[in-house]
Design an enzyme around this catalytic site. Structure first.
Site, mmCIF file in Angstrom:
data_model
loop_
_atom_site.group_PDB
_atom_site.id
_atom_site.type_symbol
_atom_site.label_atom_id
_atom_site.label_comp_id
_atom_site.label_asym_id
_atom_site.label_seq_id
_atom_site.Cartn_x
_atom_site.Cartn_y
_atom_site.Cartn_z
ATOM 1 N N HIS A 170 0.860 -1.195 0.000
ATOM 2 C CA HIS A 170 0.000 0.000 0.000
ATOM 3 C C HIS A 170 0.896 1.245 0.000
ATOM 4 C CE1 HIS A 170 -2.931 3.002 1.167
ATOM 5 N NE2 HIS A 170 -3.875 2.150 0.843
ATOM 6 N N GLU A 174 -3.729 2.241 -7.187
ATOM 7 C CA GLU A 174 -4.152 3.335 -6.317
ATOM 8 C C GLU A 174 -3.264 4.563 -6.539
ATOM 9 O OE1 GLU A 174 -6.541 1.651 -2.757
ATOM 10 O OE2 GLU A 174 -4.458 1.875 -2.189
HETATM 11 P P1 PGA Z 1 -9.798 5.809 0.151
HETATM 12 O O1 PGA Z 1 -8.567 4.818 0.446
HETATM 13 O O2 PGA Z 1 -10.911 4.988 -0.408
HETATM 14 O O3 PGA Z 1 -10.114 6.407 1.473
HETATM 15 O O4 PGA Z 1 -9.301 6.818 -0.840
HETATM 16 C C1 PGA Z 1 -8.257 3.780 -0.451
HETATM 17 C C2 PGA Z 1 -7.007 3.079 0.028
HETATM 18 O O5 PGA Z 1 -6.064 3.738 0.453
HETATM 19 O O6 PGA Z 1 -6.940 1.835 -0.019
#
Ligand code: PGA
Length: 236
Positions: free
Chosen positions: A114, A163
């Site tokens: 992440h 992401e």
């Molecule tokens: P968010 O986070 O939906 O709050 O943007 C997603 C993540 O970091 O996995």
């Protein structure tokens, strides 16, 4: 990736991953599960999708609640516990580390890489590769996060979460067209599952599902409310 062909249509397994990050205590976890699982139990069409392997729901709480979560999920098909991270070490004198060996049998999935781990904890591609190997050794499926095509994807990874950093927790969800372009830049094998994460809500999720741009979502903020998360899952 699981596919069911029915007449002219091809149905893809969709993934909905609730990443709570460092939020919720034990009591809040139990309330979330009471509300969410009650919704699932009373939703016949959702039950059908779960039974027919059209939907996977993956819940990622803070680690102390994983055993409790596993117990609560036992009776549900295709709803799984997942850990937010795991150690690159296998076992030994590493006080505080959460190892794949200790997690085996308790979780089915692990988020690895992440961007918050990469930025706040300086996790590198090399270290993340070791974590992936450790997860695989103990039969835990990695959900590997990438920020863009420059992040190295370790061998054997089946689930990729794209992401973009500027979309996480900002309310600026990435345009589905850009997500589609990024997916092709990642050059993934057709067997890989591709999920998007970054400010996904019940109001924007449908835009990504529309033409199968994604196989699902990694959802942070909006997953903290069980009803909001359920509303997103319902879009599958
Ligand atoms: P968010 O986070 O939906 O709050 O943007 C997603 C993540 O970091 O996995």
């Amino acid at each position: 990736m699981f596919r069911v062909t029915c007449y002219m249509f091809v149905y893809y397994m969709k993934y909905f991953i609730a990443n709570w990050k460092a939020n919720k205590n034990y009591y809040e976890t139990s309330v979330w599960l009471d509300v969410f699982l009650d919704k699932v139990k009373n939703d016949k069409s959702l039950q059908k999708s779960l039974q027919n392997n059209l939907l996977k729901i993956i819940i990622v709480p803070p680690s102390p609640f994983l055993i409790y979560l596993g117990q609560r999920l036992k009776e549900f098909k295709n709803i799984y516990p997942c850990v937010q991270d795991l150690s690159m070490f296998e076992s030994g004198s590493y006080t505080g580390e959460l190892t794949a060996q200790s997690l085996q049998g308790l979780v089915d999935y692990a988020i690895i890489g992440h961007s918050e781990r990469r930025s706040t904890f300086n996790e590198t591609d090399a270290l993340l590769e070791d974590k992936v190997k450790m997860a695989q050794k103990y039969h835990i499926e990695p959900i590997f996060c990438v920020r863009d095509e420059k992040d190295t994807i370790p061998n054997g990874v089946n689930i990729i979460a794209y992401e973009p950093v500027y979309s996480i927790g900002s309310g600026n969800n990435e345009d589905p067209i850009n997500v589609k372009e990024q997916k092709s830049r990642l050059n993934l094998s057709s067997k890989m599952t591709f999920v998007y994460g970054g400010s996904v809500t019940k109001d924007n999720a449908q835009n990504y599902l529309a033409d199968n741009v994604v196989d699902g979502f990694l959802i942070g903020g909006a997953s903290l409310d069980p009803i909001h998360f359920y509303d997103i899952v319902k879009l599958a």
